[in-house]
Scaffold this motif. Structure first.
Motif, PDB file in Angstrom:
ATOM      1  N   MET A 369      35.043  47.099  44.840  1.00  0.00           N
ATOM      2  CA  MET A 369      36.428  46.618  44.656  1.00  0.00           C
ATOM      3  C   MET A 369      36.984  46.048  45.952  1.00  0.00           C
ATOM      4  N   GLY A 370      36.104  45.373  46.705  1.00  0.00           N
ATOM      5  CA  GLY A 370      36.525  44.829  47.996  1.00  0.00           C
ATOM      6  C   GLY A 370      37.668  43.849  47.894  1.00  0.00           C
ATOM      7  N   GLY A 371      37.673  43.008  46.852  1.00  0.00           N
ATOM      8  CA  GLY A 371      38.754  42.050  46.695  1.00  0.00           C
ATOM      9  C   GLY A 371      40.091  42.727  46.428  1.00  0.00           C
ATOM     10  N   THR A 372      40.068  43.751  45.574  1.00  0.00           N
ATOM     11  CA  THR A 372      41.293  44.506  45.278  1.00  0.00           C
ATOM     12  C   THR A 372      41.745  45.293  46.504  1.00  0.00           C
ATOM     13  N   PHE A 373      40.803  45.863  47.234  1.00  0.00           N
ATOM     14  CA  PHE A 373      41.074  46.559  48.491  1.00  0.00           C
ATOM     15  C   PHE A 373      41.830  45.617  49.433  1.00  0.00           C
ATOM     16  N   ILE A 374      41.332  44.401  49.591  1.00  0.00           N
ATOM     17  CA  ILE A 374      41.967  43.414  50.472  1.00  0.00           C
ATOM     18  C   ILE A 374      43.366  43.080  49.964  1.00  0.00           C
ATOM     19  N   ARG A 375      43.515  42.882  48.652  1.00  0.00           N
ATOM     20  CA  ARG A 375      44.834  42.578  48.073  1.00  0.00           C
ATOM     21  C   ARG A 375      45.838  43.697  48.365  1.00  0.00           C
TER      22      ARG A 375
END
Length: 634
Positions: A369-375
């Motif tokens: 969930m790297g993209g959500t983590f960044i968001r």
């Protein structure tokens, strides 16, 4: 059960909510037979399996022995198989497995235990196999045979191509089987190429057979074995011809069976919102149409006419499902401030939120969930990452030597104790040189490997943008064995999870719901989180805490299950990839890649692209990629 719903099943199937419930059921059946034979003053002959599938069954039998007085003095056991060659005290030996998981904890006489001998000279194997069959026959045959099922559909080590009449023999292992065993042997190159196994014919002679399977990873092969044609390419399908076989599954392993996946094509069903979503998404995929283009005819032709009867038209059903899918999409995984959140998957308030992201291994946070983590970080939330295990066994020996060399040179360059650095380096190198394939690392090497993974996790977290104090390394005790086989979940494991939750008091928790993880760590880590939340549910903060489950590198949620989908732009996907790249010890070639040869970042991106494409195919907006979540209500 309505017989129409089991019409495709050619072997009786029992489905339980969990593997624990299924294991207890089989254990009770075995115990009843043992007691019955004791009253008759007769032996009870059991065929036993190894691997992760029967471990809970054996634990239940031990519990019955210790707490209910179940005796095994009249029991004779014959194990299905053993690797060849294999010394009995090796970590991967099935002799050792059976002792640790069952025999050392019950009162079975040693002379009653029979396991194929992996130490025999090759010229002696054939005679041994013949004798093995004769011993079973002299005892009157197997009363109960316990089986798991391999990804190739094998039972025992009867690989595709095995004859229905085959008996105990030496076999060559299928490549898929060797890949699946690679984690136990710390690398595919260390897995034996042969094994001694009871044959399909040996198994078919048993009076009663229980074939057990747990988890989504087994669902597709279970469907083939239970519903498909009898074929030597799926050796377990021969069980369709057995006079008394029962397949015992948990919910996840049953998910591909027709009565679970598409029950409406078998009989009328009680439609609810979840089942309607599942059916409509399936129908779209079946006829290659987006949701809003489905017609009354499409529904009628595929066993779903009663939905039209209930709603009046395909249009009304389509709109209902389309709106649900659309409302799962959000670019604000922590909730959008000052927005109407009526149709959003997350609450607008409070904002910003405190978030705990649980990562079973030190790289699951950015892979899954790297993209959500960044968001979440970019949008101003206070994000904490709790790395549940050290991940130390997944580091190659060469990396450990490289870092030990760094310590030696670092001490030399900065005027520290050169002698101490040299001694430490020598100790590490000698330890690794003496270590045989699959043997445990020394405590020093494990510490180095754990520090490597920890440093990579910190680099990933810093790249995403969280400070060091918001990275928590739990080092859950169940994991720290140095071996692939871990200890059972214990009280200390649950306490360390409770402590981080109590410290942060989160509004959101993210956890890995990926139960297809091949080595089981995700499953244990999730159980610890669920138990911690159960114990803390009356705390004021817990009443306002939402839990979101993500999937790992192995599998994605089905579209009809997804309750929050976070779209990623091409730039965000690249940022996610760079965060994954910080985990250099897992880059290029991971220690435990499973059956998928792609690198973890490639698996993650392919999966994220596939989720976005699936939404697009259903007629939703077209995005570059998506990460998906399901809400868990505790």
């Amino acid at each position: 059960m309505n017989n129409d719903l089991t019409a495709f099943e050619k072997i009786p199937v029992k489905i339980f909510s969990t593997s624990e419930e299924g294991s207890v059921h089989v254990a009770r059946e075995i115990a009843a037979l043992i007691k019955s034979r004791q009253k008759e003053n007769k032996p009870c002959v059991l065929g036993l399996a190894t691997g992760s599938t029967p471990t809970r069954l054996y634990a239940e039998l031990i519990k019955m022995h210790q707490k209910e007085g179940l005796s095994f003095k009249n029991v004779y056991t014959f194990n299905l198989d053993e690797y060849y060659p294999m010394p009995p005290d090796a970590l991967q030996s099935y002799v050792r497995f059976m002792r640790e998981h069952l025999f050392d904890h019950i009162d079975i006489p040693k002379k009653n235990i029979h396991i194929p001998d992996g130490t025999l000279a090759k010229d002696d194997v054939q005679d041994f196999c013949k004798s093995y069959e004769e011993k079973i026959d002299r005892l009157g045959g197997l009363d109960i045979q316990i089986l798991g099922i391999g990804r190739t559909g094998h039972i025992g080590f009867n690989e595709p191509g095995s004859s229905e009449k085959s008996l105990t023999r030496l076999v060559t292992l299928d490549q898929v089987t060797r890949i699946d065993a690679a984690s136990d042997f710390f690398g595919e190159e260390n897995v034996p190429r042969k094994a001694i196994t009871m044959g399909v014919g040996s198994i078919m002679k048993a009076n009663k057979v229980y074939m057990m399977a747990w988890g989504e990873g087994k669902s597709s092969v279970i469907k083939k074995a239970v519903e498909g044609p009898v074929t030597d390419q799926i050796p377990s399908s021969f069980l369709q011809r057995h006079r008394d076989c029962t397949v015992v599954l948990d919910d996840a392993a049953s998910s591909a069976l027709t009565r679970i996946k598409t029950p409406w094509i078998l009989d009328s069903v009680a439609w609810n919102e979840k089942l309607i979503r599942k059916a409509v998404v399936w129908l779209c995929q079946k006829v290659s149409k987006p949701v809003l283009k489905l017609t009354n005819h499409d529904y009628m032709e595929h066993g779903m006419g009663d939905i039209i009867t209930e709603f009046g038209s395909a249009y009304k059903v389509n709109i209902k499902v389309f709106n649900f899918l659309q409302h799962t999409i959000t670019g604000w995984p922590g909730g959008k401030p000052n927005a109407d959140d009526t149709n959003r998957p997350e609450r607008a308030k409070p904002f910003p939120k405190r978030v705990v992201l649980f990562s079973p291994h030190p790289d699951d946070d950015v892979i899954s969930m790297g993209g959500t983590f960044i968001r979440l970080v970019d949008q101003g939330h206070e994000v904490h990452v709790a790395y549940q295990t050290s991940g130390n066994i997944a580091v190659f020996d060469d990396d450990a030597i490289r870092f030990a060399d760094f310590v030696r040179d670092f001490n030399d360059q900065f005027g520290l104790s050169k002698a101490d650095g040299a001694r430490f380096y020598k100790k590490v190198v000698q330890s690794l040189q003496k270590k045989g394939p699959g043997q445990l690392d020394s405590p020093e090497v494990l510490k180095i490997k754990g520090l490597i993974r920890r440093g990579e996790a910190k680099a990933g977290g810093r790249y995403v943008g969280i400070p060091d104090e918001q990275m928590h390394f739990l080092d859950m005790p169940f994991y720290e064995t140095g071996a692939v086989k871990k200890k059972p979940l214990g009280e200390e494991d649950i306490k360390v999870v409770m402590e981080i939750l109590e410290r942060v008091k989160p509004h959101q928790v993210y956890a890995a719901g990926d139960l297809s993880d091949p080595h089981g760590t995700h499953r244990v880590c999730l159980a610890a989180i669920f138990e911690a939340l159960r114990r803390l549910k009356k705390k004021p903060w817990a009443k306002d805490c939402w839990v979101w489950l993500y999937r790992g590198a192995w599998q994605e949620w089905d579209i009809d299950q997804i309750e929050m989908a976070v779209p990623l732009s091409p730039d965000e996907l690249m940022r996610k990839r760079r965060a994954v790249f910080k985990h250099q010890s897992q880059k290029d070639s991971a220690m435990f890649p499973g059956s998928d040869k792609r690198e973890f970042w490639m698996r993650a991106e392919d999966r994220n692209h596939a989720t976005a494409n699936a939404y697009n195919d259903l007629g939703l907006a077209e995005y570059e990629a998506m990460e998906a979540f399901v809400r868990y209500k505790f």
